[in-house]
Design an enzyme around this catalytic site. Structure first.
Site, short mmCIF file in Angstrom:
data_model
loop_
_atom_site.label_atom_id
_atom_site.label_comp_id
_atom_site.label_asym_id
_atom_site.label_seq_id
_atom_site.Cartn_x
_atom_site.Cartn_y
_atom_site.Cartn_z
N CYS A 200 -8.58 1.51 0.40
CA CYS A 200 -7.83 0.84 1.30
C CYS A 200 -7.45 -0.46 0.80
O CYS A 200 -8.43 -1.13 0.38
CB CYS A 200 -8.79 0.60 2.58
SG CYS A 200 -7.72 -0.36 4.01
N GLU B 27 -25.21 -9.85 27.29
CA GLU B 27 -24.83 -8.58 26.30
C GLU B 27 -25.57 -7.48 26.90
O GLU B 27 -26.57 -7.39 27.13
CB GLU B 27 -25.18 -9.02 25.06
CG GLU B 27 -24.93 -7.76 23.93
CD GLU B 27 -23.38 -7.62 23.88
OE1 GLU B 27 -23.05 -6.11 24.03
OE2 GLU B 27 -22.51 -8.31 23.73
N TYR C 197 -20.79 -11.60 26.99
CA TYR C 197 -20.63 -10.69 25.74
C TYR C 197 -21.10 -11.55 24.48
O TYR C 197 -20.33 -11.63 23.69
CB TYR C 197 -18.93 -10.48 25.90
CG TYR C 197 -18.49 -9.99 27.41
CD1 TYR C 197 -18.56 -8.72 27.97
CD2 TYR C 197 -17.69 -10.97 28.09
CE1 TYR C 197 -17.99 -8.54 29.02
CE2 TYR C 197 -17.20 -10.58 29.17
CZ TYR C 197 -17.30 -9.41 29.84
OH TYR C 197 -16.68 -9.14 30.88
N GLN D 31 -17.14 -9.71 13.49
CA GLN D 31 -15.87 -9.77 12.95
C GLN D 31 -15.56 -9.13 11.52
O GLN D 31 -16.38 -9.52 10.71
CB GLN D 31 -15.46 -11.51 13.07
CG GLN D 31 -15.44 -11.67 14.49
CD GLN D 31 -14.40 -11.42 15.25
OE1 GLN D 31 -13.21 -10.87 14.74
NE2 GLN D 31 -14.44 -11.74 16.69
N CYS E 7 -8.99 -10.47 21.99
CA CYS E 7 -8.49 -9.71 21.04
C CYS E 7 -7.12 -8.99 21.43
O CYS E 7 -6.87 -8.14 20.61
CB CYS E 7 -9.48 -8.79 20.30
SG CYS E 7 -10.12 -7.78 21.57
N CYS F 164 0.99 -1.20 0.12
CA CYS F 164 -0.07 0.22 0.08
C CYS F 164 0.79 1.11 0.08
O CYS F 164 1.64 1.38 1.03
CB CYS F 164 -0.90 0.08 1.22
SG CYS F 164 -1.91 1.42 1.48
N CYS G 163 -2.41 0.19 9.11
CA CYS G 163 -1.71 -0.95 8.92
C CYS G 163 -0.27 -0.55 9.70
O CYS G 163 0.37 0.26 8.86
CB CYS G 163 -1.62 -1.32 7.59
SG CYS G 163 -3.08 -1.94 6.87
N ASP H 55 -16.10 -13.70 25.53
CA ASP H 55 -15.79 -13.08 24.68
C ASP H 55 -15.73 -11.56 25.01
O ASP H 55 -16.52 -10.79 24.19
CB ASP H 55 -16.48 -13.36 23.36
CG ASP H 55 -15.85 -12.76 21.98
OD1 ASP H 55 -14.70 -12.21 21.95
OD2 ASP H 55 -16.64 -12.75 20.87
N CYS I 192 -1.11 6.81 6.50
CA CYS I 192 -2.33 6.04 7.30
C CYS I 192 -2.02 5.12 8.45
O CYS I 192 -0.94 4.66 8.36
CB CYS I 192 -2.98 5.36 6.35
SG CYS I 192 -4.24 4.03 6.85
#
Length: 434
Positions: free
Chosen positions: A167, A298, A274, A245, A391, A80, A91, A364, A88
């Site tokens: 992108c 949730e 969650y 996701q 995550c 990129c 990334c 989660d 940017c």
């Protein structure tokens, strides 16, 4: 250029040797005792680093590698043109080969578990089906809009908008919306969403009224408790700006990893904490069958509304709209020093829908992790197994230590490259009693 205490100051440039890779996507270097977190660099390289900012108390500096004096063999030309210093910020690993990206992420997961949970764990970052080159995968992209109405992407640690053409990690459906080619005056952002079913949509932020609802389909399989192959194929409704996701293969991959480890049996009781719009709850419900029970919790009202609709044909599922700590009756911390009128802790009563025990639990949590109080409450349910979808490897490691104190050992960790070209990595950890 040095500061009043002799250390480097913002704007200085210095040649440094890069020694390691840190959680957060930075390489580590040192200059006369000062620690530099350097973006766009790799371990083993010598780079000229431009200091961009100082950390809290000037204990460390942030910098960009603006020139590579000695390159790593893992360095590649970024695919990129918008990746690099001052460009940017989405990334941070475009300059690294895909194989080396996964090796660096695996090292971060191992380091966090060793440092925070005192465990030596062998981890390999697995690719997620759906992308071979680490590009064209992101199905949800938020484009920022500048004062002139131009859509682009944010610069790293900045509100400045970089007016990119498109992108490179965005899915083809996102590209078809051509968000960056249209004016968006008066908006803060535009969310481009390419669901697995139906046409892609561009959502204006702020929205006029309720946003659109999209549909996602998840098809996967795993080995059941009796050794037979279980096939899962189901559709889910979710707000276009709600949580799902972003990698097209991630939901199926994580679901198969979780269910394959838990070995859920008919008649068991399961908790999905969650739960979002009900992905794990749905699979758990199929596994426990009509004689079992699933309780899904949730906090987002819109997500739980969709969860109830998505799971309407599975009456063994009860969906609870509540923060997980509130559902467990855990008092929230006091808010002293926030300037709010009430500084007393918020008292909560345990939800009557939460059972006193559970056979299996799926966690989660958000990036900050579940935390000590929630982990303690989960342990009190005495499940035989806990599946934790994380995550953030540091949050996972902290919660791993907490669960260990409560009698739950880490049985297995799988890590997945669900965010190629970035430092982010997703883990699925399994804990068992004893």
């Amino acid at each position: 250029m040095t500061g009043p205490t002799g250390g480097l100051e913002v704007g200085a440039e210095v040649e440094v040797d890069v020694t390691a890779f840190a959680h957060g996507g930075h390489a580590i270097a040192r200059h006369e005792g000062q620690v530099l977190f350097v973006r766009h660099a790799l371990p083993g390289e010598r780079v000229r680093a431009h200091v961009t900012s100082a950390g809290a108390g000037e204990r460390f500096l942030r910098a960009d590698a603006v020139d590579v004096v000695v390159a790593s063999p893992d360095r590649v030309v970024p695919p990129c043109p918008w990746a690099g210093p001052g460009k940017c910020g989405g990334c941070d690993l475009q300059h690294v080969s895909l194989t080396a990206q996964r090796a660096l992420k695996a090292g971060v997961v191992r380091e966090q578990l060793a440092r925070l949970a005192h465990l030596e764990v062998d981890v390999e970052v697995e690719p997620v089906p759906g992308d071979d080159a680490g590009l064209d995968w992101r199905s949800r992209v938020e484009f920022a809009v500048d004062d002139a109405g131009r859509a682009g992407l944010r610069r790293h640690r900045s509100h400045a908008v970089v007016p990119v053409d498109h992108c490179r990690i965005a899915a083809p459906g996102v590209d078809r919306l051509e968000v960056t080619e249209h004016p968006w005056s008066g908006l803060e952002a535009v969310d481009a969403v390419a669901p697995s079913l139906g046409e892609p949509v561009a959502v204006r932020v702020p929205e006029d009224g309720s946003g659109p609802v999209v549909r996602e389909r998840v098809t996967t399989s795993w080995s059941g408790a009796d050794g037979t192959t279980v096939t899962f194929d189901r559709e889910f409704a979710v707000d276009a700006r709600g949580f799902w996701q972003v990698h097209p293969g991630a939901a199926a991959t994580f679901l198969a990893a979780v269910m394959g480890e838990l070995d859920v049996r008919p008649g068991e009781r399961a908790l999905d904490l969650y739960c979002g719009v009900g992905l794990f709850a749905s699979a758990l419900a199929e596994a426990v069958g009509p004689t079992g029970q699933v309780v899904a919790v949730e906090s987002d009202p819109s997500a739980t509304e969709h969860a109830r609709a998505n799971l309407a044909d599975q009456p063994q599922v009860a969906v609870v709209t509540a923060r997980v700590d509130d559902a467990f009756g855990v008092a929230r911390p006091s808010r002293r020093g926030t300037g709010r009128r009430s500084s007393a802790p918020r008292r909560a009563a345990r939800s009557p829908l939460l059972p006193p025990s559970a056979d299996v639990v799926v966690l989660d949590p958000p990036r900050t992790g579940a935390g000590k109080a929630i982990c303690a409450e989960v342990a009190r349910l005495r499940p035989r197994a806990i599946a934790y979808v994380a995550c953030d490897p540091a949050a996972l490691a902290r919660d791993t230590a907490i669960l260990a104190e409560a009698g739950y050992r880490l049985d297995r960790v799988r890590a997945f490259d669900a965010f190629p070209m970035t430092h982010h990595v997703e883990c699925v950890a399994t804990f068992r009693a004893g």
